[in-house]
Structure formats: structure tokens, C-alpha cells
Design a protein around this motif. Structure first.
Motif, short mmCIF file in Angstrom:
data_model
loop_
_atom_site.label_atom_id
_atom_site.label_comp_id
_atom_site.label_asym_id
_atom_site.label_seq_id
_atom_site.Cartn_x
_atom_site.Cartn_y
_atom_site.Cartn_z
N TYR A 39 0.83 -1.20 0.00
CA TYR A 39 0.00 0.00 0.00
C TYR A 39 0.86 1.25 0.00
O TYR A 39 2.02 1.25 0.46
N ASP A 41 1.19 5.05 1.50
CA ASP A 41 0.77 5.74 2.73
C ASP A 41 1.48 7.09 2.75
O ASP A 41 2.65 7.19 3.11
N ARG A 45 0.42 11.16 9.63
CA ARG A 45 -0.21 9.96 10.19
C ARG A 45 -1.40 10.28 11.09
O ARG A 45 -2.25 9.41 11.32
N ARG A 76 -4.23 12.25 5.04
CA ARG A 76 -3.40 11.05 4.91
C ARG A 76 -4.05 10.16 3.86
O ARG A 76 -5.21 9.79 4.00
N LEU A 78 -4.12 6.65 1.79
CA LEU A 78 -3.71 5.26 1.67
C LEU A 78 -4.31 4.67 0.41
O LEU A 78 -5.51 4.85 0.15
#
Length: 302
Positions: A39, A41, A45, A76, A78
Motif C-alpha cells: 500500500y 501511505d 499519520r 493522509r 492510503l
């Protein structure tokens, strides 16, 4: 279960894909070893999450033009590769893949990362898997942006889809990059087509891509009861839900009508029509980003 893993060398020198890889292992009782999910990212965070889910037969490379602008807006991002695609592991047999398995694999991934305040952005099979995740764990999601996808619950397969399903099963050739190029309105470059081909060094790696069209739960599919239970959740889902389908996708055009009005969260949203074909991330990434930021802003914690 035999597991294939595309060599890292296959992804060297990809055009417009500067993102560091991340990996997480999840369990499958049929496999002797864990399955590895790749993934992207990017972003802080502790920021609200935008989860970008790809479909068939693409991978997270599909979102390369959208990740940066959403991160720049303070989120963020993902973007996972589904099992069988991209840099994620690839079970070698078509029988290794089921709709339920895909949902379970990604549920484990979401829970292992303990994601919350998620805005789901999804298209194609990214919606079939992603919407099931929302139905299974609605408290983790703050909103949904759906483009060129759905949550089928039986009924006959549209003719254009039936043709695609037959091709995926019986064609001696299954050229991933060229298939994606056929699903866009703009012409992809040779480098972009090669990037979509990169996860699949040879035919052995394509079992997941080959079987996906046959797993779509039209009439007689064993996943139909699970879909109906998911719809029971969405018929009560009052968080922001925006539809942003494209104007020139022969497979899903008009699919927003199955959601607007039926899902309470669609009320009052600025549903829109994007300009392009099936892979709208290639044709109108700016329009898709604008839709995502509209809904993600509503889902931010006070």
C-alpha cells in the motif's frame, strides 16, 4: 495455495510513481504463509484518512495523479493493492479468489492499521470491496465518494459486461495495459501501459485479474445474500455519500441512480458527472479529487 510475488525489478523506473512502498501481512487459513499487501501511505499519520481503492485490472498506480493533491489538502492518503494486483501477493489459482476472501483480506488490513475517520474513494472493484468494508465497519468511515462502481445484489448481467466477463475467461490473451487503455478516453503513453503491465510478468500472475469479472454478484452468485445484508446497512447510512460517475463509461453510466435517494447520506450532496471513460482517475483526476475533498472536509473531526 501457491503464492506468487512480482519481483521488485518489474517496478523499476515507473513513470510518475514516486511513492515509497509499504507492506503488511495478513492471514488466510488456506495459505501456509501470510499474504503480503502493498500500500501507499502518504501524508501526516494523524490526519483524516482518504482511502483510495482501485479495481479491475488496475493497481494503486491508477491514483498517482490524485494522491499528491489530496495530501497537499491536509489528508493522509492510503492506496492499497488488492491481493492479486500491483505489488501485493498473487495466489496462483483462480479458485483461490472469492468475493468474501477479498473483503476479509482488506478488513484485516484496515483493522491492523487501525484506520478511522476514513473517507472512501472507490471505483470498479474498489467499490465492490470498499463498500462492503463500510457496511462491515461503518464506525470507521466518515464518508464515501463513489465513481464508476456499485454494489450489485443479483439481477442479470448487462450485455456489455457479459461480453467482458466472457473475454476475461476465454481469451488466450489478456493484455492488462491495453485493456486499461481501452477503458480511458485519453490515450495512455507506452510507459503508462507498461506500468499497468508491470505486476504481471507472465500469465501465471493474472489469475486474480482473470477471475474478477466472474465474481461480480449478478443473479445466481453465492455473494448475493452478503450484498443484500450490506445494502441493509447502506439504507441506514446517513454519513456523506457522494456519487461522481463519468459521462462515457458504457458499463456503469447511470449507476448513481441505485444510490441517490436509497442511501440517506446521499441527500444534499453535490453529486456530479465527471468527464471520461471507465478509468476516471486517468481521464479526470482533478474532478475526482474535487469530489473527494468535498466529502472529506465534511468528515473531519470538529
Amino acid at each position: 495455495m501457491e503464492i506468487l510475488r512480482t519481483p521488485d525489478a518489474a517496478f523499476e523506473g515507473l513513470s510518475d510513481f514516486p511513492f515509497a512502498p509499504h507492506y503488511l501481512e495478513i492471514a488466510d487459513p488456506r495459505a501456509a504463509a501470510p499474504l503480503r499487501i502493498h500500500y501507499i501511505d502518504e501524508g501526516p499519520r494523524d490526519a483524516p484518512v482518504v482511502l483510495m481503492m482501485h479495481g479491475e485490472p488496475s493497481w494503486s498506480y491508477l491514483y498517482r495523479h490524485m494522491i499528491g493533491p489530496v495530501v497537499a489538502a491536509g489528508y493522509r492518503v492510503l492506496a492499497p493493492d488488492l491481493i492479486g494486483f500491483g505489488k501485493s501477493d498473487k495466489p496462483a489459482a483462480k479458485s483461490d479468489y472469492t468475493y468474501a476472501a477479498h473483503v476479509e483480506w482488506m478488513r484485516q488490513w484496515v483493522e491492523a492499521l487501525d484506520l478511522s475517520r476514513i473517507t472512501l474513494a472507490c471505483q470498479d472493484w474498489g467499490s465492490l470491496v470498499g463498500l462492503r468494508l463500510v457496511a462491515a465497519m461503518p464506525d470507521r468511515f466518515a464518508g464515501v465518494v463513489l465513481s464508476n462502481g456499485g454494489l450489485p445484489e443479483g439481477g442479470p448481467a448487462p450485455r456489455v459486461f457479459a461480453i467482458w466477463r466472457g473475454f476475461s475467461q476465454w481469451s488466450p490473451f489478456f493484455p492488462i495495459g491495453r485493456i486499461i487503455n481501452k477503458g480511458t478516453r485519453r490515450e495512455l503513453s507506452a510507459a503508462e501501459i507498461a506500468a499497468y503491465d508491470a505486476p504481471f510478468p507472465d500469465a501465471r500472475y493474472k489469475a486474480g485479474a482473470r477471475i474478477f469479472p466472474s465474481l461480480v454478484p449478478f443473479a445466481g452468485n453465492p455473494a448475493v445474500p452478503d450484498q443484500q445484508r450490506a445494502w441493509e446497512v447502506f439504507e441506514r447510512f446517513d454519513k456523506p455519500f457522494l456519487c461522481a460517475f463519468s459521462d462515457r463509461d458504457p458499463i456503469t453510466r447511470g449507476g448513481e441512480s441505485r444510490f441517490i435517494g436509497r442511501v440517506p447520506g446521499t441527500a444534499g450532496q453535490l453529486h456530479r458527472t465527471l468527464k471520461g471513460g471507465h478509468f476516471i482517475q486517468e481521464d479526470d483526476p482533478q474532478g475526482f479529487v474535487a469530489a473527494i475533498l468535498d466529502i472529506a472536509a465534511k468528515g473531519k473531526a470538529p
